[in-house]
Design an enzyme around this catalytic site. Structure first.
Site, PDB file in Angstrom:
ATOM      1  N   HIS A 127     -75.697 -49.388 -62.777  1.00  0.00           N
ATOM      2  CA  HIS A 127     -76.085 -50.796 -62.963  1.00  0.00           C
ATOM      3  C   HIS A 127     -77.328 -51.025 -62.112  1.00  0.00           C
ATOM      4  CE1 HIS A 127     -75.101 -54.922 -64.138  1.00  0.00           C
ATOM      5  NE2 HIS A 127     -75.469 -55.294 -62.927  1.00  0.00           N
ATOM      6  N   ASP A 137     -80.048 -53.186 -60.649  1.00  0.00           N
ATOM      7  CA  ASP A 137     -80.353 -54.573 -60.291  1.00  0.00           C
ATOM      8  C   ASP A 137     -81.853 -54.765 -60.058  1.00  0.00           C
ATOM      9  OD1 ASP A 137     -77.492 -55.632 -59.865  1.00  0.00           O
ATOM     10  OD2 ASP A 137     -77.546 -53.841 -58.620  1.00  0.00           O
ATOM     11  N   GLY A 191     -77.673 -61.781 -55.777  1.00  0.00           N
ATOM     12  CA  GLY A 191     -78.771 -61.598 -54.827  1.00  0.00           C
ATOM     13  C   GLY A 191     -78.491 -60.630 -53.705  1.00  0.00           C
ATOM     14  N   PHE A 192     -77.217 -60.483 -53.315  1.00  0.00           N
ATOM     15  CA  PHE A 192     -76.878 -59.604 -52.203  1.00  0.00           C
ATOM     16  C   PHE A 192     -75.589 -58.857 -52.509  1.00  0.00           C
ATOM     17  CE2 PHE A 192     -79.414 -62.964 -50.320  1.00  0.00           C
ATOM     18  CZ  PHE A 192     -80.313 -62.265 -49.532  1.00  0.00           C
ATOM     19  N   GLY A 231     -72.067 -56.689 -51.322  1.00  0.00           N
ATOM     20  CA  GLY A 231     -71.050 -56.759 -50.280  1.00  0.00           C
ATOM     21  C   GLY A 231     -70.434 -58.127 -50.058  1.00  0.00           C
ATOM     22  N   ASP A 255     -69.227 -58.431 -62.294  1.00  0.00           N
ATOM     23  CA  ASP A 255     -70.162 -57.909 -61.307  1.00  0.00           C
ATOM     24  C   ASP A 255     -70.031 -58.707 -60.016  1.00  0.00           C
ATOM     25  OD1 ASP A 255     -72.264 -56.806 -59.913  1.00  0.00           O
ATOM     26  OD2 ASP A 255     -73.828 -57.606 -61.205  1.00  0.00           O
ATOM     27  N   GLY A 273     -68.078 -58.159 -55.851  1.00  0.00           N
ATOM     28  CA  GLY A 273     -66.810 -58.239 -55.138  1.00  0.00           C
ATOM     29  C   GLY A 273     -65.706 -57.370 -55.702  1.00  0.00           C
TER      30      GLY A 273
END
Length: 222
Positions: free
Chosen positions: A38, A40, A148-149, A151, A182, A184
């Protein structure tokens, strides 16, 4: 896999500080039968972060990975024009920054190039606004976190609501639609959401596993 569910690894969780480290991570995924990356792409405007341009696409192709690009950008038309020249399998983009007409036209443009086309939605987006457009899409990506981030913690209540809605839309309007989750994703989230999801996308959780294949096997057996 159950329901032919698939597992994608998010490139956002990879260490790209050196070519050698990056390649070793790809080899680990390959050895563990993770077949889809994937990819990004973030412009620092639509989301408060920047990530990849075209720089790793050729490497992924040479390793034999399927590549699913996810644009988190304000101008998906500009980025699509650049990426369509590469051997990708799918492109998904966020429709929130552009008009409904532009969204329809971009889906058509991606599909005419021979690639699957999809929409990705932030947790707070009203997906009902896009029901008619989803009739023509190949993929829909439901974000379990704010994009955007990597984790981040899974946003359970709103994500389950969105997954149930999108599953209803799929059943009623587009049975071939691929539902992706997408953000967590871990064992608990997979157990909680597997009834609604076709493809799981996992970043830091999957990359940190000593044997990523065990996550794939867990999905197969659930």
């Amino acid at each position: 896999m159950a329901k032919n569910q698939k597992l994608e690894v998010s490139i956002l969780a990879f260490d790209t500080s050196s070519e050698n480290i990056f390649n070793k991570q790809l080899e680990k995924m390959q050895k563990n039968e993770i077949e889809i990356v994937h990819y990004d792409v973030m412009d620092g405007v639509f989301v408060p972060n920047r990530a990849y341009g075209i720089e790793y696409l050729s490497t992924l192709y040479l390793y034999g990975f399927d590549t699913h690009v996810h644009f988190m950008v304000t101008n998906p038309w500009k980025w699509t024009k650049e990426f369509l020249h590469y051997p990708l399998n799918a492109i998904t983009f966020h429709p929130e920054p552009i008009s409904k007409l532009q969204t329809r036209l971009l889906i058509r443009k991606i599909q005419k190039s021979g690639k699957k086309a999809g929409l990705a939605f932030r947790p707070q987006t009203d997906i009902n606004q896009y029901k008619n457009i989803l009739k023509k899409a190949d993929i829909v990506t439901i974000m379990g976190v704010n994009p955007g981030f990597g984790g981040q913690k899974f946003m359970e209540e709103i994500t389950l609501k969105n997954l149930k809605l999108i599953k209803t839309i799929k059943d009623e309007l587009n049975p071939s639609l691929i539902i992706q989750l997408d953000g967590g994703v871990n064992y608990d989230v997979i157990k909680l959401t597997h009834k609604y999801v076709d493809n799981f996308i996992s970043g830091s959780f999957l990359v940190k596993q000593p044997e990523p294949i065990k996550v794939k096997e867990f999905i197969e057996q659930i």
